[in-house]
Scaffold this motif. Structure first.
Motif, mmCIF file in Angstrom:
data_model
loop_
_atom_site.group_PDB
_atom_site.id
_atom_site.type_symbol
_atom_site.label_atom_id
_atom_site.label_comp_id
_atom_site.label_asym_id
_atom_site.label_seq_id
_atom_site.Cartn_x
_atom_site.Cartn_y
_atom_site.Cartn_z
ATOM 1 N N MET A 275 52.323 -55.577 73.894
ATOM 2 C CA MET A 275 51.128 -54.770 74.112
ATOM 3 C C MET A 275 51.499 -53.357 74.573
ATOM 4 S SD MET A 275 48.667 -56.662 73.148
ATOM 5 C CE MET A 275 49.854 -57.413 72.015
ATOM 6 N N LEU A 278 52.582 -51.419 71.613
ATOM 7 C CA LEU A 278 51.425 -51.014 70.810
ATOM 8 C C LEU A 278 50.568 -49.969 71.516
ATOM 9 C CD1 LEU A 278 50.144 -54.463 69.424
ATOM 10 C CD2 LEU A 278 51.545 -52.754 68.237
ATOM 11 N N ARG A 280 48.816 -50.618 74.144
ATOM 12 C CA ARG A 280 47.591 -51.328 74.518
ATOM 13 C C ARG A 280 47.795 -51.999 75.871
ATOM 14 N NH1 ARG A 280 43.438 -52.291 70.944
ATOM 15 N NH2 ARG A 280 42.416 -52.762 72.940
ATOM 16 N N GLU A 305 41.197 -57.290 68.434
ATOM 17 C CA GLU A 305 41.745 -56.052 68.998
ATOM 18 C C GLU A 305 43.115 -55.742 68.403
ATOM 19 O OE1 GLU A 305 40.465 -53.864 71.061
ATOM 20 O OE2 GLU A 305 38.556 -54.893 71.392
ATOM 21 N N MET A 306 43.960 -56.767 68.277
ATOM 22 C CA MET A 306 45.305 -56.556 67.744
ATOM 23 C C MET A 306 45.261 -56.163 66.268
ATOM 24 S SD MET A 306 47.542 -59.571 69.557
ATOM 25 C CE MET A 306 49.029 -59.014 68.723
ATOM 26 N N ASP A 307 44.367 -56.780 65.511
ATOM 27 C CA ASP A 307 44.235 -56.443 64.087
ATOM 28 C C ASP A 307 43.966 -54.946 63.905
ATOM 29 O OD1 ASP A 307 44.672 -58.990 63.105
ATOM 30 O OD2 ASP A 307 42.543 -59.513 63.019
ATOM 31 N N THR A 309 44.534 -52.459 65.956
ATOM 32 C CA THR A 309 45.646 -51.603 66.406
ATOM 33 C C THR A 309 46.814 -51.648 65.437
ATOM 34 O OG1 THR A 309 45.019 -51.902 68.723
ATOM 35 C CG2 THR A 309 47.281 -51.194 68.271
ATOM 36 N N ILE A 310 47.202 -52.855 65.012
ATOM 37 C CA ILE A 310 48.375 -53.003 64.142
ATOM 38 C C ILE A 310 48.110 -52.408 62.761
ATOM 39 C CG2 ILE A 310 49.793 -54.748 62.949
ATOM 40 C CD1 ILE A 310 49.641 -56.433 65.499
#
Length: 416
Positions: A275, A278, A280, A305-307, A309-310
């Motif tokens: 995180m 990233l 985050r 949330e991860m989708d 950002t990545i």
């Protein structure tokens, strides 16, 4: 790629053992190939004019006149092939003579089928009480399905494996899927090898041989591992999750701007590090995601949330950043990419061996590196009956006239 040469004699931890391989297709041949890699002498018994079924399971086929399939080639190195018609009494008698001096017999005929030829465990153990006799069937020697033929695809479905493989309900392409390899056959072959080695140690202590009864269904159910344990001990019926993990989050593929990246974070520290990578920190400190069980319970919110950002990253950049941070991540390689990977090259896993006519056969070798008694590669997968004359002479001591008589009578055959 390592180019191997034919060794003059077997070496390795199983050198001096003789395996009589009456099996065909994959589970049995996979087991006997392991024995061969580790130094055992393996004699593959095939039906004249027919050979192992997988010789015709193609394309692709080897372009050397044999028309042997690449499928057959994957499981039959380090063996000699003799073609014997066991339906003829004289042919069955030849197999019994070989079994008298063998250490191990591997077979995958239907239950009771070899008894009518006098080649079942009862008959052969009477001749050779120290014999280890491994029977591989779809469903075992007992139970209501013992007489039913078993195949990898059927067992993947019946065992429950397909029920946890594939996209989850509600997603495009949802539904049960088989694994891209015949894993039920291969895993049964591995269990067979383990069981034979255990029986060898028992014989070393007691002098006693034994019968190994191994079923594809049993082997695959045993390897449900954490999925079956979750049901048996927690009452949780597993479901399909695609590439997600049932308990560990995040542990899946993510879409970057230009391709997918695999992320496999096994503990809380790795999650927090990722995180931070990233940018985050808010997710790293969010109490909903502080532990693995919490991340699993709140996976939908976290993954959304991860989708997002990545998706802003380039795949190569994210993989490089993860590698620099010591975090487990990578890409989905094609088979050619995997076989050409520098790590595979460094491990010397890819080999070639010449057949008797000089045709090179490529293969992936035995994966374990034994420091004192390593695996060896001595014979490329043989053509059917290629070694009939040599085995009859070397193993049974038959002279040329007797071999010619057997060939003329169709009891044995030369190579296809």
């Amino acid at each position: 790629m390592t180019q191997d040469t034919i060794a003059p004699s077997p070496t390795g931890p199983l050198a001096g053992l003789r395996v009589l391989d009456l099996s065909r297709v994959l589970a049995g041949p996979w087991c006997s190939q392991i024995m061969g890699d580790l130094g055992a002498e393996v004699i593959k018994v095939e039906q004249p004019g027919q050979g192992d079924d997988t010789r015709r399971w193609g394309p692709p086929f080897l372009d050397d006149g044999s028309n042997d399939s690449a499928y057959y080639l994957c499981a039959n190195r380090n063996k000699r092939s003799i073609a014997i018609d066991i339906a003829q009494p004289e042919g069955a008698a030849l197999v019994r003579r070989m079994a008298a001096d063998a250490d191990i017999v591997i077979e995958n005929f239907r239950v009771g089928a070899l008894a009518r030829y006098g080649l079942d465990y009862a008959a052969l153990s009477a001749i050779n009480p120290a014999l280890i006799y491994c029977s591989i069937t779809g469903f075992g020697q007992t139970g209501p399905m013992k007489d039913t033929g078993g195949y990898d695809f059927l067992v993947q479905g019946m065992s429950g494996l397909m029920s946890v493989t594939g996209r989850p309900d509600g997603e495009p392409g949802a539904g049960p899927l088989k694994v891209g390899l015949p894993v039920s056959d291969l895993q049964t072959g591995l269990y067979a090898a383990i069981s034979v080695l255990a029986a060898l140690n028992h014989r070393h202590r007691t002098g006693e041989g034994q019968h190994i009864d191994l079923a594809l269904l049993d082997a695959q159910v045993a390897l449900l591992a954490n999925q079956s344990s979750g049901w048996l001990n927690g009452g949780v019926a597993p479901v399909r999750l695609g590439n997600q993990h049932a308990a560990v989050v995040p542990y899946q593929d993510f879409a970057c701007a230009d391709g997918d990246v695999l992320v496999a974070l096994g503990n809380d520290r790795q999650f927090r590090q990722f995180m931070t990578l990233l940018d985050r920190a808010d997710l790293a400190t969010d109490p909903r995601f502080a532990t693995s069980p919490l991340r699993s319970a709140n996976r939908a919110v976290l993954l959304a949330e991860m989708d997002a950002t990545i998706a802003q990253w380039q795949a190569a950049d994210l993989i490089a950043a993860m590698q620099a941070a010591g975090l487990p991540g990578g890409k989905v390689n094609s088979i050619p990419e995997a076989l050409a990977h520098p790590q595979i090259a460094a491990r010397e896993l890819i080999h070639t061996l010449p057949r008797q006519d000089g045709t090179e056969v490529g293969f992936t070798g035995f994966p374990a590196k034994l420091s004192a008694s390593p695996a060896s590669y001595r014979h490329a997968p043989p053509r059917s009956g290629e070694d009939t004359r040599a085995v009859l002479g070397d193993v049974l001591g038959l002279d040329e006239a007797e071999i010619e008589r057997l060939l003329a009578g169709g009891v044995v055959a030369d190579r296809l």
